[in-house]
Structures are given as structure tokens and as C-alpha cells.
Design a protein around this motif. Structure first.
Motif, PDB file in Angstrom:
ATOM      1  N   LEU A  17      10.599  -2.313   4.530  1.00  0.00           N
ATOM      2  CA  LEU A  17      11.230  -0.995   4.470  1.00  0.00           C
ATOM      3  C   LEU A  17      11.655  -0.667   3.044  1.00  0.00           C
ATOM      4  O   LEU A  17      11.463   0.469   2.573  1.00  0.00           O
ATOM      5  CB  LEU A  17      12.442  -0.957   5.406  1.00  0.00           C
ATOM      6  N   MET A  18      12.215  -1.634   2.337  1.00  0.00           N
ATOM      7  CA  MET A  18      12.595  -1.407   0.944  1.00  0.00           C
ATOM      8  C   MET A  18      11.361  -1.151   0.078  1.00  0.00           C
ATOM      9  O   MET A  18      11.358  -0.264  -0.790  1.00  0.00           O
ATOM     10  CB  MET A  18      13.376  -2.612   0.420  1.00  0.00           C
ATOM     11  N   ILE A  19      10.295  -1.926   0.320  1.00  0.00           N
ATOM     12  CA  ILE A  19       9.075  -1.753  -0.464  1.00  0.00           C
ATOM     13  C   ILE A  19       8.459  -0.384  -0.226  1.00  0.00           C
ATOM     14  O   ILE A  19       8.066   0.330  -1.168  1.00  0.00           O
ATOM     15  CB  ILE A  19       8.067  -2.864  -0.112  1.00  0.00           C
ATOM     16  N   LEU A  20       8.367   0.011   1.049  1.00  0.00           N
ATOM     17  CA  LEU A  20       7.752   1.297   1.377  1.00  0.00           C
ATOM     18  C   LEU A  20       8.567   2.465   0.836  1.00  0.00           C
ATOM     19  O   LEU A  20       7.991   3.465   0.367  1.00  0.00           O
ATOM     20  CB  LEU A  20       7.611   1.417   2.893  1.00  0.00           C
ATOM     21  N   SER A  21       9.898   2.351   0.881  1.00  0.00           N
ATOM     22  CA  SER A  21      10.739   3.417   0.340  1.00  0.00           C
ATOM     23  C   SER A  21      10.537   3.547  -1.169  1.00  0.00           C
ATOM     24  O   SER A  21      10.426   4.662  -1.701  1.00  0.00           O
ATOM     25  CB  SER A  21      12.211   3.125   0.654  1.00  0.00           C
ATOM     26  N   ALA A  22      10.480   2.393  -1.853  1.00  0.00           N
ATOM     27  CA  ALA A  22      10.244   2.434  -3.298  1.00  0.00           C
ATOM     28  C   ALA A  22       8.860   2.984  -3.618  1.00  0.00           C
ATOM     29  O   ALA A  22       8.693   3.789  -4.550  1.00  0.00           O
ATOM     30  CB  ALA A  22      10.414   1.033  -3.885  1.00  0.00           C
ATOM     31  N   ASN A  23       7.845   2.567  -2.831  1.00  0.00           N
ATOM     32  CA  ASN A  23       6.489   3.061  -3.071  1.00  0.00           C
ATOM     33  C   ASN A  23       6.386   4.569  -2.853  1.00  0.00           C
ATOM     34  O   ASN A  23       5.710   5.278  -3.610  1.00  0.00           O
ATOM     35  CB  ASN A  23       5.501   2.347  -2.133  1.00  0.00           C
ATOM     36  N   TRP A  24       7.072   5.063  -1.815  1.00  0.00           N
ATOM     37  CA  TRP A  24       7.051   6.508  -1.566  1.00  0.00           C
ATOM     38  C   TRP A  24       7.698   7.263  -2.727  1.00  0.00           C
ATOM     39  O   TRP A  24       7.207   8.317  -3.150  1.00  0.00           O
ATOM     40  CB  TRP A  24       7.793   6.808  -0.278  1.00  0.00           C
ATOM     41  N   ALA A  25       8.792   6.711  -3.258  1.00  0.00           N
ATOM     42  CA  ALA A  25       9.435   7.348  -4.405  1.00  0.00           C
ATOM     43  C   ALA A  25       8.528   7.313  -5.631  1.00  0.00           C
ATOM     44  O   ALA A  25       8.441   8.290  -6.392  1.00  0.00           O
ATOM     45  CB  ALA A  25      10.765   6.653  -4.696  1.00  0.00           C
ATOM     46  N   TYR A  26       7.806   6.182  -5.829  1.00  0.00           N
ATOM     47  CA  TYR A  26       6.885   6.083  -6.955  1.00  0.00           C
ATOM     48  C   TYR A  26       5.752   7.094  -6.843  1.00  0.00           C
ATOM     49  O   TYR A  26       5.373   7.744  -7.832  1.00  0.00           O
ATOM     50  CB  TYR A  26       6.304   4.667  -7.041  1.00  0.00           C
ATOM     51  N   LEU A  27       5.224   7.234  -5.637  1.00  0.00           N
ATOM     52  CA  LEU A  27       4.148   8.205  -5.444  1.00  0.00           C
ATOM     53  C   LEU A  27       4.638   9.632  -5.680  1.00  0.00           C
ATOM     54  O   LEU A  27       3.920  10.457  -6.238  1.00  0.00           O
ATOM     55  CB  LEU A  27       3.580   8.075  -4.028  1.00  0.00           C
ATOM     56  N   LYS A  28       5.847   9.920  -5.255  1.00  0.00           N
ATOM     57  CA  LYS A  28       6.401  11.254  -5.474  1.00  0.00           C
ATOM     58  C   LYS A  28       6.589  11.522  -6.959  1.00  0.00           C
ATOM     59  O   LYS A  28       6.244  12.605  -7.464  1.00  0.00           O
ATOM     60  CB  LYS A  28       7.735  11.380  -4.736  1.00  0.00           C
ATOM     61  N   ASP A  29       7.118  10.530  -7.681  1.00  0.00           N
ATOM     62  CA  ASP A  29       7.282  10.686  -9.127  1.00  0.00           C
ATOM     63  C   ASP A  29       5.936  10.815  -9.822  1.00  0.00           C
ATOM     64  O   ASP A  29       5.788  11.592 -10.777  1.00  0.00           O
ATOM     65  CB  ASP A  29       8.053   9.487  -9.696  1.00  0.00           C
ATOM     66  N   ALA A  30       4.947  10.030  -9.337  1.00  0.00           N
ATOM     67  CA  ALA A  30       3.615  10.117  -9.933  1.00  0.00           C
ATOM     68  C   ALA A  30       3.017  11.503  -9.734  1.00  0.00           C
ATOM     69  O   ALA A  30       2.375  12.057 -10.632  1.00  0.00           O
ATOM     70  CB  ALA A  30       2.706   9.052  -9.325  1.00  0.00           C
ATOM     71  N   SER A  31       3.233  12.077  -8.558  1.00  0.00           N
ATOM     72  CA  SER A  31       2.718  13.416  -8.286  1.00  0.00           C
ATOM     73  C   SER A  31       3.368  14.447  -9.213  1.00  0.00           C
ATOM     74  O   SER A  31       2.686  15.317  -9.767  1.00  0.00           O
ATOM     75  CB  SER A  31       2.980  13.772  -6.823  1.00  0.00           C
TER      76      SER A  31
END
Length: 274
Positions: free
Chosen positions: A229-243
Motif C-alpha cells: 500500500l505504501m509502495i503503490l501510494s508513492a508510485n501513484w504520486a510519482y506518476l502524477k508528478d511525472a504527468s
């Protein structure tokens, strides 16, 4: 030429190792281990529990027929849980590779899509639901450990104080009070030397320790899901920032092109005027 090939292979290895989602890999291994311990040990422990009940606490088949059906159903559920989490762990690991690649290629032509961000958000929600469900499974798996511990501690107390007792038959364990079998089941309880013999059987010893291991496996699975859950939340934030970063870069490149076009047209106008 050989040095050049070695250098190229070394750079390729470093690049491949840099794209491995180590956090997702650790969480996947922990999840697989926890689910395997819970499902394997739980399945064997349930079979041993039925054997103990049939041999010592419920001699009539109709008294424990419902319990036997419930245990068989739980064993089938265990098969489904093992299959589902094997597939789900692989999917989450693949999602970790995808997100790591997206972040590593942030400043290149690789672009994260809205679909990718939606999938990451869906995995966050689903993992949260599974984590809450496994908290309940962890609590439920502690119940048989508690029951077997009570029986085991009663047997030890009976053995340790046997010399001071006038009648060991007064020490009993009645499983009917736990709701495992109905009150009209016979004999329903074990006392004295009979109880000591039950605690000395291989079924009791094996089932007790397997329930402990299964409970530990459920706890490890809960930890793995929290990690995911922590990994997926961080990955979602990274993808949003990347976008957002790619959107900013696109706007910046358009402005630079427009500025170049204006500059070139200005020079052409000036040259034509002169």
C-alpha cells in the motif's frame, strides 16, 4: 574491442539493476511467503482438528457433520486465496516495474498515460480493502491458537501438579463451550488421563504448532499488504508528478518554438525592409 564489450555489458547490467523495483520485490516475496505459510499450514491443521474431534470429542458423525462441512469449505477457500494472491502479487510486481520505468524515463519521450494512473489508483484501493480483510483473517487465525493453547496449558498444569492432586479426573476440557460442536455431542469433553493422552498425540502437537505458523503467516501477509500500500501510494504520486512535469515540458517546448518562429519572422521582415 573486448574492453568495449565489457564496458557495454557492465552499463547494461547497471541499467537493468537500476530499473528493478526492489521495494515491490521484497513485498512480493513477503506476501508469497505469508500466504504460503497460512494456506499450507492452515489446511493441514484443519484436517488434524477434524481428526481430534472425531476421535476424542464427538463420536457421533451427525454431531460434527456441520463442522466438517465448514472445515472443508474453508479448505477450498484456502485454495482460492493461494491462487488469487499468487496472481495478484505478480501483477503488483509488474506494476512496480512499470512505475519504476516511468520515473526513470521522466525526462525522455516516455509519457505516463491517464489509464496508467487510474490503474495505479485502483490497485491502491484494492490493496487497502485486502489489507483490512487480512486483518480480520489474522484475528480469526488467532482463535484456534488460543483454544489449543488452553488445552495445552491445562495438560501441563495437570502434569506438573499431579502429585498434589487426589483426583486428576476433575480437570477437564470441554470444547462444547466454544461452540465448535453442539451441547448434545458425546462425550464433548475430555478429563484426566484421557486429556493427557490427547495432548500427547501427534495430531494435537502438529495441529497446535501449524496453527501458530499459519497465524504468523497471516501476520506476514498483513505486513506485506501494508508495504504494498505504501509502495503503490508513492508510485501513484510519482506518476502524477511525472504527468505534470511532462505537461510543463510540452508547454515550455511550444513556447520556445513560438519564440523561435517570432524571432525568425522578425529577422525576415527586417531583412526584407533593409
Amino acid at each position: 574491442l573486448i574492453l568495449s564489450l565489457r564496458s557495454c555489458c557492465f552499463e547494461c547490467c547497471i541499467k537493468c539493476l537500476g530499473g528493478v523495483p526492489y521495494a515491490s520485490l521484497v513485498a512480493t516475496i513477503l506476501c508469497f511467503s505469508g500466504v504460503a505459510l497460512f494456506c499450507g499450514c492452515g489446511h493441514v491443521a484443519l484436517t488434524g482438528t477434524v481428526t481430534i474431534l472425531e476421535n476424542h470429542f464427538s463420536k457421533v458423525t451427525s454431531d460434527h457433520a456441520m463442522l466438517t462441512d465448514v472445515i472443508q469449505l474453508m479448505q477450498y477457500v484456502i485454495y482460492g486465496i493461494a491462487s488469487f494472491f499468487f496472481l495478484y502479487g505478480i501483477i503488483l510486481l509488474a506494476e512496480g516495474f512499470y512505475t519504476t520505468s516511468a520515473v526513470k524515463e521522466l525526462h525522455s519521450e516516455f509519457k505516463t498515460t491517464i489509464c496508467g494512473r487510474c490503474i495505479s489508483g485502483m490497485f491502491v484501493f484494492l490493496t487497502y480493502i485486502l489489507g483490512v480483510a487480512w486483518l480480520g483473517v489474522f484475528g480469526f487465525s488467532a482463535v484456534p491458537v488460543f483454544l489449543f493453547y488452553n488445552m495445552w496449558s491445562t495438560c501441563n498444569a495437570m502434569k506438573s501438579s499431579m502429585a498434589n492432586l487426589t483426583n486428576i479426573d476433575t480437570i477437564c476440557v470441554d470444547v462444547r463451550q466454544y461452540g465448535i460442536i453442539p451441547w448434545n455431542a458425546t462425550p464433548g469433553k475430555a478429563c484426566g488421563s484421557t486429556l493427557g493422552d490427547i495432548c500427547s498425540t501427534s495430531e494435537f502437537y502438529l495441529s497446535y504448532h501449524l496453527y501458530i505458523v499459519a497465524c504468523a503467516g497471516a501476520g506476514a501477509t498483513v505486513i506485506a499488504l501494508i508495504h504494498f500500500l505504501m509502495i503503490l501510494s508513492a508510485n501513484w504520486a510519482y506518476l502524477k508528478d511525472a504527468s505534470h512535469m511532462h505537461a510543463y515540458q510540452d508547454i515550455k517546448m511550444k513556447e520556445e518554438r513560438e519564440l523561435q518562429d517570432i524571432t525568425s519572422r522578425s529577422k525576415e521582415c527586417l531583412n526584407s525592409y533593409t
